[in-house]
Design an enzyme around this catalytic site. Structure first.
Site, PDB file in Angstrom:
ATOM      1  N   ARG A  20      -6.034 -16.678  -1.033  1.00 40.45           N
ATOM      2  CA  ARG A  20      -7.136 -16.124  -0.215  1.00 40.45           C
ATOM      3  C   ARG A  20      -6.901 -16.271   1.289  1.00 40.45           C
ATOM      4  NH1 ARG A  20     -11.620 -18.986  -1.480  1.00 40.45           N
ATOM      5  NH2 ARG A  20     -10.933 -19.612  -3.550  1.00 40.45           N
ATOM      6  N   LYS A  61      -4.989  -4.704  10.755  1.00 35.61           N
ATOM      7  CA  LYS A  61      -5.012  -3.905   9.523  1.00 35.61           C
ATOM      8  C   LYS A  61      -3.714  -3.986   8.751  1.00 35.61           C
ATOM      9  CE  LYS A  61      -7.894   0.154  10.398  1.00 35.61           C
ATOM     10  NZ  LYS A  61      -7.786   1.610  10.560  1.00 35.61           N
ATOM     11  N   GLU A  70       2.577   7.331  18.227  1.00 33.59           N
ATOM     12  CA  GLU A  70       1.396   6.460  18.408  1.00 33.59           C
ATOM     13  C   GLU A  70       1.139   6.190  19.897  1.00 33.59           C
ATOM     14  OE1 GLU A  70      -0.561   5.802  15.927  1.00 33.59           O
ATOM     15  OE2 GLU A  70       0.561   5.345  14.095  1.00 33.59           O
ATOM     16  N   LYS A 117      -5.786   0.211  22.803  1.00 33.87           N
ATOM     17  CA  LYS A 117      -6.186  -0.142  21.436  1.00 33.87           C
ATOM     18  C   LYS A 117      -7.100  -1.367  21.443  1.00 33.87           C
ATOM     19  CE  LYS A 117      -4.501  -0.869  16.753  1.00 33.87           C
ATOM     20  NZ  LYS A 117      -3.394  -0.733  15.816  1.00 33.87           N
ATOM     21  N   GLU A 141     -14.086  -1.302  12.202  1.00 33.00           N
ATOM     22  CA  GLU A 141     -14.144   0.143  12.036  1.00 33.00           C
ATOM     23  C   GLU A 141     -15.468   0.647  11.471  1.00 33.00           C
ATOM     24  OE1 GLU A 141     -10.355   1.768  11.008  1.00 33.00           O
ATOM     25  OE2 GLU A 141     -11.269   3.591  10.211  1.00 33.00           O
ATOM     26  N   ARG A 187     -14.056   2.426  16.392  1.00 28.38           N
ATOM     27  CA  ARG A 187     -12.643   2.261  16.031  1.00 28.38           C
ATOM     28  C   ARG A 187     -12.084   3.467  15.296  1.00 28.38           C
ATOM     29  NH1 ARG A 187      -9.318  -2.977  13.654  1.00 28.38           N
ATOM     30  NH2 ARG A 187      -7.382  -1.842  13.440  1.00 28.38           N
ATOM     31  N   ASN A 212      -8.006   6.735  14.601  1.00 28.18           N
ATOM     32  CA  ASN A 212      -7.415   7.557  13.542  1.00 28.18           C
ATOM     33  C   ASN A 212      -7.159   8.994  14.000  1.00 28.18           C
ATOM     34  OD1 ASN A 212      -7.473   5.490  11.606  1.00 28.18           O
ATOM     35  ND2 ASN A 212      -9.660   5.835  11.304  1.00 28.18           N
ATOM     36  N   HIS A 247      -4.562  11.294  12.477  1.00 32.00           N
ATOM     37  CA  HIS A 247      -4.098  10.698  11.218  1.00 32.00           C
ATOM     38  C   HIS A 247      -4.517  11.452   9.957  1.00 32.00           C
ATOM     39  CE1 HIS A 247      -2.674   7.438  13.650  1.00 32.00           C
ATOM     40  NE2 HIS A 247      -2.265   6.761  12.600  1.00 32.00           N
ATOM     41  N   HIS A 307      -1.331  12.050   7.911  1.00 34.79           N
ATOM     42  CA  HIS A 307      -1.119  11.462   6.579  1.00 34.79           C
ATOM     43  C   HIS A 307      -0.930  12.560   5.536  1.00 34.79           C
ATOM     44  CE1 HIS A 307      -3.155   7.335   7.556  1.00 34.79           C
ATOM     45  NE2 HIS A 307      -1.875   7.336   7.824  1.00 34.79           N
ATOM     46  N   HIS A 362       6.083   8.163  10.024  1.00 41.18           N
ATOM     47  CA  HIS A 362       4.648   8.100  10.284  1.00 41.18           C
ATOM     48  C   HIS A 362       4.253   8.591  11.683  1.00 41.18           C
ATOM     49  CE1 HIS A 362       0.536   6.747  10.206  1.00 41.18           C
ATOM     50  NE2 HIS A 362       0.752   6.090  11.333  1.00 41.18           N
TER      51      HIS A 362
HETATM   52  N1  LIG Z   1      -1.084  -1.650   9.935  1.00 38.75           N
HETATM   53  C1  LIG Z   1      -1.246  -0.807  10.917  1.00 38.75           C
HETATM   54  O1  LIG Z   1      -2.110  -0.968  11.779  1.00 38.75           O
HETATM   55  C2  LIG Z   1      -0.316   0.367  11.048  1.00 38.75           C
HETATM   56  C3  LIG Z   1      -0.395   1.184  12.169  1.00 38.75           C
HETATM   57  C4  LIG Z   1       0.494   2.230  12.301  1.00 38.75           C
HETATM   58  C5  LIG Z   1       1.417   2.465  11.294  1.00 38.75           C
HETATM   59  N2  LIG Z   1       1.451   1.678  10.196  1.00 38.75           N
HETATM   60  C6  LIG Z   1       2.445   1.921   9.144  1.00 38.75           C
HETATM   61  O2  LIG Z   1       3.715   1.569   9.629  1.00 38.75           O
HETATM   62  C7  LIG Z   1       4.716   2.297   8.902  1.00 38.75           C
HETATM   63  C8  LIG Z   1       5.770   2.804   9.841  1.00 38.75           C
HETATM   64  O3  LIG Z   1       6.286   1.716  10.540  1.00 38.75           O
HETATM   65  P1  LIG Z   1       7.484   1.814  11.581  1.00 38.75           P
HETATM   66  O4  LIG Z   1       7.559   3.146  12.189  1.00 38.75           O
HETATM   67  O5  LIG Z   1       7.359   0.617  12.426  1.00 38.75           O
HETATM   68  O6  LIG Z   1       8.777   1.745  10.762  1.00 38.75           O
HETATM   69  P2  LIG Z   1       9.385   1.074   9.472  1.00 38.75           P
HETATM   70  O7  LIG Z   1       8.934  -0.296   9.244  1.00 38.75           O
HETATM   71  O8  LIG Z   1       9.260   2.102   8.421  1.00 38.75           O
HETATM   72  O9  LIG Z   1      10.908   1.091   9.964  1.00 38.75           O
HETATM   73  C9  LIG Z   1      11.562   2.317  10.241  1.00 38.75           C
HETATM   74  C10 LIG Z   1      13.059   2.174  10.029  1.00 38.75           C
HETATM   75  O10 LIG Z   1      13.602   1.410  11.100  1.00 38.75           O
HETATM   76  C11 LIG Z   1      14.375   0.316  10.595  1.00 38.75           C
HETATM   77  N3  LIG Z   1      14.275  -0.739  11.606  1.00 38.75           N
HETATM   78  C12 LIG Z   1      13.220  -1.548  11.889  1.00 38.75           C
HETATM   79  N4  LIG Z   1      13.474  -2.254  12.998  1.00 38.75           N
HETATM   80  C13 LIG Z   1      14.709  -1.910  13.420  1.00 38.75           C
HETATM   81  C14 LIG Z   1      15.533  -2.292  14.515  1.00 38.75           C
HETATM   82  N5  LIG Z   1      15.111  -3.147  15.442  1.00 38.75           N
HETATM   83  N6  LIG Z   1      16.772  -1.724  14.615  1.00 38.75           N
HETATM   84  C15 LIG Z   1      17.193  -0.822  13.708  1.00 38.75           C
HETATM   85  N7  LIG Z   1      16.466  -0.412  12.674  1.00 38.75           N
HETATM   86  C16 LIG Z   1      15.228  -0.952  12.523  1.00 38.75           C
HETATM   87  C17 LIG Z   1      13.776   0.025   9.236  1.00 38.75           C
HETATM   88  O11 LIG Z   1      14.711  -0.597   8.395  1.00 38.75           O
HETATM   89  C18 LIG Z   1      13.424   1.439   8.756  1.00 38.75           C
HETATM   90  O12 LIG Z   1      14.556   2.084   8.223  1.00 38.75           O
HETATM   91  C19 LIG Z   1       3.988   3.388   8.167  1.00 38.75           C
HETATM   92  O13 LIG Z   1       3.938   3.086   6.798  1.00 38.75           O
HETATM   93  C20 LIG Z   1       2.589   3.359   8.753  1.00 38.75           C
HETATM   94  O14 LIG Z   1       1.601   3.780   7.835  1.00 38.75           O
HETATM   95  C21 LIG Z   1       0.621   0.614  10.069  1.00 38.75           C
HETATM   96 ZN   LIG Z   2      -0.698   5.324  12.647  1.00 40.15          ZN
END
Ligand SMILES: NC(=O)c1ccc[n+]([C@@H]2O[C@H](COP(=O)([O-])OP(=O)(O)OC[C@H]3O[C@@H](n4cnc5c(N)ncnc54)[C@H](O)[C@@H]3O)[C@@H](O)[C@H]2O)c1
Ligand SMILES: [Zn+2]
Length: 341
Positions: free
Chosen positions: A96, A118, A160, A201, A211, A215, A219, A222, A226, A238
């Site tokens: 938890r 999130k 973003e 943000k 949210e 907030r 989105n 999005h 999405h 993304h």
């Molecule tokens: N939780 C949240 O608030 C939130 C907000 C926005 C997006 N997201 C989510 O985040 C995801 C996308 O994340 P992202 O774009 O950060 O990418 P990711 O985690 O998908 O990474 C993208 C690619 O880059 C590679 N990589 C990561 N760091 C690297 C580095 N320093 N050097 C070389 N390669 C590297 C990874 O192995 C992967 O192949 C989506 O699923 C999206 O829905 C979450």
């Molecule tokens: Zn996003």
């Protein structure tokens, strides 16, 4: 901070910590990360959308159990948004609530997802259907990770950044466009763009952490972003899905007389010239609308779309998912689609 070496001091002191890390990052930054990783349980994972599932969370929780993590343990997550989402949900569920620290390694992670608490995972073919709020105790932004990031993922981070600068104000929007036009995506202003994105943000989250209302404007872009991710089976990263979704929602906002054409055009042209991507097939308006029905902001045949009235003026607007909406999406994908023409 510039490199992970600057974070070592505080991370080394954490007792009974395990490191959940993107496999690619572990290989590319092995030397710099060694002082954080050595002597600790480590789980290396491949960051793709299939990891952001109940299976991926189960894998992380099983690993926590295997190294006998207790409520006093800490999880250190190192990677982009995918690793972050898995770490957030796993550390929220395990006993938890487990404390965790985060080193974002992508531009998207540094400029957007690392704050806000999130964590969301995918369910079946649909994005971000399950999730939890669970803040990291600390976030360490180390710019040197960006040196190894692929151009596609730099561009994705800008999706973003552009979103947050548009939400900020017309001045903020001008700053991001001017910086990239002058010096390209990797430019001397990048640390300031990351900082300003987080400030925008943070301002929104401080007013509405869970949210309930304001907030929801985060989105922006999005709902259809999405939908495009689902329709293309995550072929589009993304942040670029968000850029596409912003462009489409700006188009709809312009067509409905809410947003000046000039703003639609400026953002559209910027995405087209600076955030390139090519879909391998045309998508149809009805496909996009259908996929968007799974969005959390959809109920009773209506979508709570985040419509743009101007930079700095986004409004959540209950909008029927009707013929008009479908025809506007169709007009966009046929005539303005930045990623397929
Ligand atoms: N939780 C949240 O608030 C939130 C907000 C926005 C997006 N997201 C989510 O985040 C995801 C996308 O994340 P992202 O774009 O950060 O990418 P990711 O985690 O998908 O990474 C993208 C690619 O880059 C590679 N990589 C990561 N760091 C690297 C580095 N320093 N050097 C070389 N390669 C590297 C990874 O192995 C992967 O192949 C989506 O699923 C999206 O829905 C979450
Ligand atoms: Zn996003």
């Amino acid at each position: 901070m510039d490199s992970p070496a600057d974070a070592v001091e505080s991370l080394r002191t954490l007792k009974h910590a395990g490191v959940l890390i993107d496999r690619r990052v572990a290989a590319l930054h092995a030397k710099a990360l060694a002082p954080i990783i050595e002597g600790r349980p480590v789980l290396q994972l491949d960051a793709d959308e299939n990891l952001k599932t109940l299976m991926g969370v189960q894998q992380a929780c099983t690993w926590l159990q295997e190294f006998n993590a207790t409520r006093q343990s800490t999880l250190i997550a190192i990677g982009g948004g995918i690793i972050q989402d898995v770490a957030t949900v796993a550390s929220h569920l395990y006993y938890r609530g487990l404390k965790w620290h985060y080193l974002p390694t992508t531009l998207l992670g540094m400029s957007d997802s690392c704050i806000g608490a999130k964590g969301t995972i995918n369910l079946n073919a649909y994005k971000n259907q399950l999730g939890a709020f669970h803040s990291p105790a600390h976030v360490y932004i180390c710019k040197s990770f960006l040196e190894t990031l692929a151009p596609r993922d730099i561009a994705s981070g800008y999706g973003e950044i552009l979103k947050l600068h548009f939400i900020g104000s017309a001045e903020r929007l001008n700053e991001v466009i001017a910086a990239v036009d002058r010096d390209g995506l990797v430019n001397p202003q990048l640390p300031a763009l990351i900082h300003n994105s987080l400030v925008v943000k943070q301002r929104v989250i401080e007013i509405d952490e869970y949210e309930k209302d304001l907030r929801r404007i985060l989105n922006y872009g999005h709902t259809f972003g999405h939908a495009l991710e689902s329709v293309t089976h995550n072929q589009i990263p993304h942040g670029l899905g968000v850029a596409w979704g912003m462009d489409l929602i700006n188009f709809i906002s312009w067509k409905r007389g809410l947003l000046a054409q000039e703003y639609f055009q400026r953002v559209h042209d910027f995405i087209a010239r600076s955030l390139p991507f090519r879909l391998d097939r045309a998508v149809s308006g009805s496909e996009v609308l259908d996929a968007s029905r799974r969005d959390k902001k959809v109920a009773d045949g209506h979508a709570n779309l985040i419509l743009a009235h101007a930079p700095g003026d986004l409004r959540v607007t209950k909008t029927p998912m009707d013929q008009l909406l479908e025809s506007q999406i169709t007009e966009y994908v046929n005539h303005y689609n930045v990623y397929y023409s």
